[in-house]
Scaffold this motif. Structure first.
Motif, PDB file in Angstrom:
ATOM      1  N   TRP A  71      -3.721   7.232  13.457  1.00  0.00           N
ATOM      2  CA  TRP A  71      -2.315   7.046  13.045  1.00  0.00           C
ATOM      3  C   TRP A  71      -1.927   7.918  11.864  1.00  0.00           C
ATOM      4  CZ3 TRP A  71      -0.686   5.411   8.268  1.00  0.00           C
ATOM      5  CH2 TRP A  71      -1.590   4.718   7.462  1.00  0.00           C
ATOM      6  N   ARG A  72      -2.894   8.295  11.033  1.00  0.00           N
ATOM      7  CA  ARG A  72      -2.568   9.131   9.871  1.00  0.00           C
ATOM      8  C   ARG A  72      -2.167  10.553  10.281  1.00  0.00           C
ATOM      9  NH1 ARG A  72      -4.235   6.191   5.424  1.00  0.00           N
ATOM     10  NH2 ARG A  72      -5.984   4.815   5.807  1.00  0.00           N
ATOM     11  N   LEU A  73      -2.369  10.900  11.554  1.00  0.00           N
ATOM     12  CA  LEU A  73      -2.016  12.236  12.032  1.00  0.00           C
ATOM     13  C   LEU A  73      -0.756  12.201  12.886  1.00  0.00           C
ATOM     14  CD1 LEU A  73      -5.658  13.321  12.787  1.00  0.00           C
ATOM     15  CD2 LEU A  73      -4.160  14.303  11.070  1.00  0.00           C
TER      16      LEU A  73
ATOM     17  N   GLY B 196       1.902  12.352   2.212  1.00  0.00           N
ATOM     18  CA  GLY B 196       2.052  10.945   1.824  1.00  0.00           C
ATOM     19  C   GLY B 196       0.713  10.270   1.584  1.00  0.00           C
ATOM     20  N   ASP B 197      -0.294  10.694   2.334  1.00  0.00           N
ATOM     21  CA  ASP B 197      -1.581  10.005   2.278  1.00  0.00           C
ATOM     22  C   ASP B 197      -2.291  10.222   0.947  1.00  0.00           C
ATOM     23  OD1 ASP B 197      -3.733   8.498   3.220  1.00  0.00           O
ATOM     24  OD2 ASP B 197      -4.767  10.273   3.999  1.00  0.00           O
ATOM     25  N   ILE B 198      -2.431  11.472   0.528  1.00  0.00           N
ATOM     26  CA  ILE B 198      -3.213  11.690  -0.698  1.00  0.00           C
ATOM     27  C   ILE B 198      -2.477  12.485  -1.788  1.00  0.00           C
ATOM     28  CG2 ILE B 198      -5.462  11.325   0.366  1.00  0.00           C
ATOM     29  CD1 ILE B 198      -5.854  14.351   0.519  1.00  0.00           C
TER      30      ILE B 198
ATOM     31  N   LEU C 192      -9.087  16.570  -2.811  1.00  0.00           N
ATOM     32  CA  LEU C 192      -9.737  17.306  -1.723  1.00  0.00           C
ATOM     33  C   LEU C 192     -10.703  16.382  -0.983  1.00  0.00           C
ATOM     34  CD1 LEU C 192     -10.674  20.572  -3.717  1.00  0.00           C
ATOM     35  CD2 LEU C 192      -8.483  19.975  -2.664  1.00  0.00           C
ATOM     36  N   GLN C 193     -10.525  16.308   0.313  1.00  0.00           N
ATOM     37  CA  GLN C 193     -11.427  15.541   1.178  1.00  0.00           C
ATOM     38  C   GLN C 193     -11.835  16.444   2.345  1.00  0.00           C
ATOM     39  OE1 GLN C 193      -8.852  12.267   2.410  1.00  0.00           O
ATOM     40  NE2 GLN C 193      -9.573  10.988   0.723  1.00  0.00           N
ATOM     41  N   ASP C 194     -12.814  15.991   3.140  1.00  0.00           N
ATOM     42  CA  ASP C 194     -13.196  16.828   4.290  1.00  0.00           C
ATOM     43  C   ASP C 194     -13.295  16.049   5.609  1.00  0.00           C
ATOM     44  OD1 ASP C 194     -15.568  15.444   4.019  1.00  0.00           O
ATOM     45  OD2 ASP C 194     -16.819  17.206   3.617  1.00  0.00           O
ATOM     46  N   TRP C 195     -12.745  14.842   5.627  1.00  0.00           N
ATOM     47  CA  TRP C 195     -12.969  14.008   6.816  1.00  0.00           C
ATOM     48  C   TRP C 195     -12.220  14.494   8.056  1.00  0.00           C
ATOM     49  CZ3 TRP C 195      -8.939  10.947   8.838  1.00  0.00           C
ATOM     50  CH2 TRP C 195      -7.832  10.754   7.995  1.00  0.00           C
ATOM     51  N   LEU C 196     -11.309  15.459   7.902  1.00  0.00           N
ATOM     52  CA  LEU C 196     -10.625  16.010   9.078  1.00  0.00           C
ATOM     53  C   LEU C 196     -11.019  17.464   9.346  1.00  0.00           C
ATOM     54  CD1 LEU C 196      -7.016  14.562   8.793  1.00  0.00           C
ATOM     55  CD2 LEU C 196      -8.688  14.124  10.594  1.00  0.00           C
TER      56      LEU C 196
ATOM     57  N   GLU D  89       0.831  -1.209   0.000  1.00  0.00           N
ATOM     58  CA  GLU D  89       0.000   0.000   0.000  1.00  0.00           C
ATOM     59  C   GLU D  89       0.868   1.263   0.000  1.00  0.00           C
ATOM     60  OE1 GLU D  89      -2.884   1.240  -0.503  1.00  0.00           O
ATOM     61  OE2 GLU D  89      -3.836  -0.659  -0.966  1.00  0.00           O
ATOM     62  N   LYS D  90       0.253   2.361  -0.326  1.00  0.00           N
ATOM     63  CA  LYS D  90       0.952   3.636  -0.462  1.00  0.00           C
ATOM     64  C   LYS D  90       0.820   4.446   0.809  1.00  0.00           C
ATOM     65  CE  LYS D  90      -1.843   6.232  -0.060  1.00  0.00           C
ATOM     66  NZ  LYS D  90      -2.854   6.504   1.002  1.00  0.00           N
ATOM     67  N   PRO D  91       1.649   5.462   1.067  1.00  0.00           N
ATOM     68  CA  PRO D  91       2.871   5.731   0.329  1.00  0.00           C
ATOM     69  C   PRO D  91       3.875   4.627   0.634  1.00  0.00           C
ATOM     70  CG  PRO D  91       2.806   7.075   2.292  1.00  0.00           C
ATOM     71  CD  PRO D  91       1.486   6.357   2.233  1.00  0.00           C
TER      72      PRO D  91
ATOM     73  N   SER E 250       0.399  11.943  -2.624  1.00  0.00           N
ATOM     74  CA  SER E 250       1.132  10.890  -3.348  1.00  0.00           C
ATOM     75  C   SER E 250       0.290  10.309  -4.491  1.00  0.00           C
ATOM     76  CB  SER E 250       1.572   9.785  -2.392  1.00  0.00           C
ATOM     77  OG  SER E 250       0.440   9.181  -1.795  1.00  0.00           O
ATOM     78  N   HIS E 251      -1.033  10.222  -4.300  1.00  0.00           N
ATOM     79  CA  HIS E 251      -1.895   9.711  -5.382  1.00  0.00           C
ATOM     80  C   HIS E 251      -1.869  10.663  -6.578  1.00  0.00           C
ATOM     81  CE1 HIS E 251      -3.921   6.242  -3.609  1.00  0.00           C
ATOM     82  NE2 HIS E 251      -4.314   6.921  -2.549  1.00  0.00           N
ATOM     83  N   VAL E 252      -1.884  11.971  -6.301  1.00  0.00           N
ATOM     84  CA  VAL E 252      -1.914  12.943  -7.414  1.00  0.00           C
ATOM     85  C   VAL E 252      -0.557  12.945  -8.131  1.00  0.00           C
ATOM     86  CG1 VAL E 252      -2.581  15.257  -8.118  1.00  0.00           C
ATOM     87  CG2 VAL E 252      -3.433  14.340  -5.957  1.00  0.00           C
TER      88      VAL E 252
ATOM     89  N   ASN F 206      -3.856   2.873  -6.595  1.00  0.00           N
ATOM     90  CA  ASN F 206      -4.940   2.208  -7.315  1.00  0.00           C
ATOM     91  C   ASN F 206      -5.698   3.123  -8.274  1.00  0.00           C
ATOM     92  OD1 ASN F 206      -5.670   2.642  -4.227  1.00  0.00           O
ATOM     93  ND2 ASN F 206      -7.438   3.256  -5.451  1.00  0.00           N
ATOM     94  N   TYR F 207      -5.711   4.450  -7.994  1.00  0.00           N
ATOM     95  CA  TYR F 207      -6.584   5.313  -8.807  1.00  0.00           C
ATOM     96  C   TYR F 207      -6.140   5.401 -10.260  1.00  0.00           C
ATOM     97  CZ  TYR F 207      -8.704   6.532  -4.388  1.00  0.00           C
ATOM     98  OH  TYR F 207      -9.355   6.463  -3.182  1.00  0.00           O
ATOM     99  N   ARG F 208      -4.855   5.133 -10.539  1.00  0.00           N
ATOM    100  CA  ARG F 208      -4.444   5.155 -11.951  1.00  0.00           C
ATOM    101  C   ARG F 208      -5.105   4.008 -12.715  1.00  0.00           C
ATOM    102  NH1 ARG F 208       1.582   3.511 -13.561  1.00  0.00           N
ATOM    103  NH2 ARG F 208       2.358   5.053 -12.096  1.00  0.00           N
TER     104      ARG F 208
HETATM  105  C1  SOE Z   1      -7.668   8.739   3.703  1.00  0.00           C
HETATM  106  O1  SOE Z   1      -7.324  10.014   3.259  1.00  0.00           O
HETATM  107  C2  SOE Z   1      -7.775   7.746   2.547  1.00  0.00           C
HETATM  108  O2  SOE Z   1      -8.253   6.526   3.073  1.00  0.00           O
HETATM  109  C3  SOE Z   1      -6.413   7.480   1.871  1.00  0.00           C
HETATM  110  O3  SOE Z   1      -5.489   6.901   2.771  1.00  0.00           O
HETATM  111  C4  SOE Z   1      -6.597   6.579   0.679  1.00  0.00           C
HETATM  112  O4  SOE Z   1      -5.388   6.364  -0.004  1.00  0.00           O
HETATM  113  C5  SOE Z   1      -7.646   7.187  -0.258  1.00  0.00           C
HETATM  114  O5  SOE Z   1      -7.877   6.306  -1.307  1.00  0.00           O
HETATM  115  C6  SOE Z   1      -8.946   7.454   0.451  1.00  0.00           C
HETATM  116  O6  SOE Z   1      -8.694   8.255   1.588  1.00  0.00           O
END
Ligand code: SOE
Length: 373
Positions: free
Chosen positions: A175-177, A188-190, A162-166, A103-105, A192-194, A132-134
């Protein structure tokens, strides 16, 4: 190899996603000559592993991740735990000759990522990273169009996640914080996907200039007892220069009220533009020609697009997160069977990690940073 027997390490969100993808593979890829088996799983505790084995369909569970790696009846290990543990697990898996889906990063640092890559190369095992998004069919189609040259020289890439869960400061820490477990926050969390989108669509990134901010400096502790410091970034904004001459920008945040999983890009080229938004993942918006007087054409992704015939027969039914995880597992298993890495492999992961590192240095020093290759 006619079968790939998986050992999973981790039983959270990704344990669920990967196991469901493995189980559904046969239905969508009936002609695929490799049998996928869910052999064993380890998790944070034996009880969690036992429950996950039952829920996800594994034949057994292990109390310790080292025992997953030690088993002769495991061919491939899926590393589905917090970033902090990737390095140690991957080195052990490679030493035991297991193929690795991670899994990433990729890691906590460039050095870790390089060591992981070297270990896998030494052991001659297949590797793949879960950007995975690619593998979203609309994104694969966009990449095909760009690679075909039909749009000419790319000028600009604009990527967002862009997300709003935090956004709510009352949300408890996790742990992500935590820097010690995640390495970084939004970076690293998101982000990295872009970066993976950017590299997949336009190739190598040569220089970056970034800003990083932490919006909420402390949060309720996960167990509800007191408050804990947030020591990672909440938002990243940056400029990019690509080796092919194009320029770009990325904004990534988990603090954009109203945005859920708004992962997207716009690519403007000499001969047209492409727009993708994951919240409408079954569409690709295309403008062809120089002036774009017709605006954008909305292409509904379906059976005629990458992997489309594997899923649903009627255009417009659409695919979701589950299907892109299936494509990911399929491509990884095929790489194990053929002996050739599927992309993004660990070498691609190192390059992604180098961009993350360059952005961190850039944000800390207020300067452009070159990304080594
Ligand atoms: C949280 O931001 C998260 O679960 C990421 O860790 C994932 O990589 C993303 O696909 C969805 O959001």
């Amino acid at each position: 190899m006619t079968r790939v027997r998986f050992g999973f390490i981790g039983a959270g969100f990704m344990g669920k996603a990967h196991s469901q993808a493995c189980r559904a593979l046969k239905a969508c890829f009936p002609d695929f000559p490799v049998q996928v088996e869910l052999t064993t799983i380890a998790a944070a505790s034996a009880a969690t592993a036992e429950a996950a084995a039952e829920r996800f369909g594994f034949a057994s569970f292990e109390r310790d991740w080292r025992d997953v790696i030690a088993r002769d009846d495991v061919d491939a290990v899926s590393v589905l735990v917090a970033n902090r543990f990737h390095h140690e697990i991957v080195l052990a898996a490679a030493a035991a000759g297991k193929h690795i889906l991670c899994e990433k990063p990729m890691a906590m640092s460039v050095v870790e990522a390089e060591e992981m890559t070297a270990a896998a190369e030494r052991a001659d095992v297949r590797t793949m990273l879960c950007f995975n998004y690619r593998r979203t069919p609309a994104v694969l189609y966009a990449q095909e169009l760009l690679a075909s040259g039909a749009f000419g020289q790319p000028y600009a890439f604009r990527g967002v996640y862009l997300q709003d869960w935090l956004a709510d400061p009352g949300i408890a820490s996790n742990w992500r914080l935590r820097q010690d477990l995640a390495g970084s926050g939004t970076l690293g969390d998101i982000t990295s996907h872009v970066i993976d989108f950017a590299q997949f669509l336009l190739g190598d990134i040569e220089r970056v200039n970034g800003l990083m901010r932490t919006w909420v400096g402390e949060r309720p502790a996960p167990d509800g007892d007191g408050r804990v410091k947030v020591d990672v970034d909440d938002e990243v904004m940056c400029l990019l220069e690509f080796a092919n001459g194009a320029i770009g920008s990325i904004q990534a945040t988990r603090f954009a009220p109203g945005r859920k999983n708004f992962l997207g890009f716009e690519v403007n080229c000499e001969g047209g533009s492409l727009i993708f938004d994951y919240e409408r993942m079954n569409e690709l918006w295309i403008s062809r020609g120089h002036a774009g007087t017709q605006g954008f054409e909305r292409v509904v992704i379906g059976p005629d697009h990458p992997y489309g015939k594997r899923f649903w027969p009627i255009p417009g039914i659409g695919v979701g997160f589950h299907e892109i995880k299936m494509i990911e597992i399929h491509d990884f298993v095929r790489s194990v069977a053929t002996g050739e890495n599927a992309r993004p492999d660990f070498a691609d992961g190192v390059q992604n990690q180098r961009v993350l590192h360059a952005l961190e240095v850039s944000a800390a020093t207020g300067s452009w940073q070159r990304v080594p290759s």
